[in-house]
Design an enzyme around this catalytic site. Sequence first.
Site, PDB file in Angstrom:
ATOM      1  CD  GLU A   1      -3.067  -1.129   2.110  1.00  0.00           C
ATOM      2  OE1 GLU A   1      -4.227  -0.817   1.833  1.00  0.00           O
ATOM      3  OE2 GLU A   1      -2.687  -1.459   3.259  1.00  0.00           O
TER       4      GLU A   1
ATOM      5  CD  GLU B   1      -3.252  -6.313   3.470  1.00  0.00           C
ATOM      6  OE1 GLU B   1      -2.614  -5.259   3.448  1.00  0.00           O
ATOM      7  OE2 GLU B   1      -3.386  -7.055   2.451  1.00  0.00           O
TER       8      GLU B   1
END
Length: 246
Positions: A108, A128
């Site tokens: 990210e 995740e």
Amino acid sequence: MSEPLRVDRRPDRVVATLDRPEKRNAIDQETIDALHALCAELEADPRTLILTGAGGTFAAGADIAQLRDRGADDARRAINTAAFIRVAELPMPVIAALDGYVLGGGAELAYAADLRIGTPSLRMGNPETGLGIMAAAGATWRLPEIVGAARAADLLLTGRILDADDALSWGLVSAIHPSEKLLDAAHTIADRIALNDPLATRHTKRALRAPRSEHPQIEKHLQAELFESPEKTRRMTEFLERGARR
């Protein structure tokens, strides 16, 4: 105790190296604090930023030990999101030089860069959901902008990891370089940027980052400022004079 972000400052650029090799450069609160401090510096004194990682890894994710102890209030504070938005909104371009693992929060952070290059050992993705959380620091809106909605859904909903060839073909990175030449390649990009007018570069980045609803109005206002710039006159005069001498 060593700093989690090693910073090399130069007149026209800054190289920031994630430096927690014993944790595969996992992004912890201290790293986030250091990113905020660096952003404050680059907001006041704009320069191109090169982000990279020590020890053959960019960042293998967020620090799981810290994440495990965070609760709902921490999620609402958007700890990593706030830092990554600030990186993305820096006035000058951000180049992510990616080696090895670029996972979770590390990915990210890379998505927040304007330009991304990698190495053959690149492994990039967002696992995740396998840890009972979601990619919530920019992936759900930046990935569709970078690779399209279908591929973003593929990556985020399956949690699979892309190798260097897939990352290149998907457009997550623009080029692959040998690990030992990665930073040189990033500096070559920064050198090309440095040849251009900084204000024109900043305005171009601002327009690139603007939402669709602001176009084409934003270009008109930014271009109007540049058309009155002494640097525009100087550069165009030099261009015309070089042509006249040929």
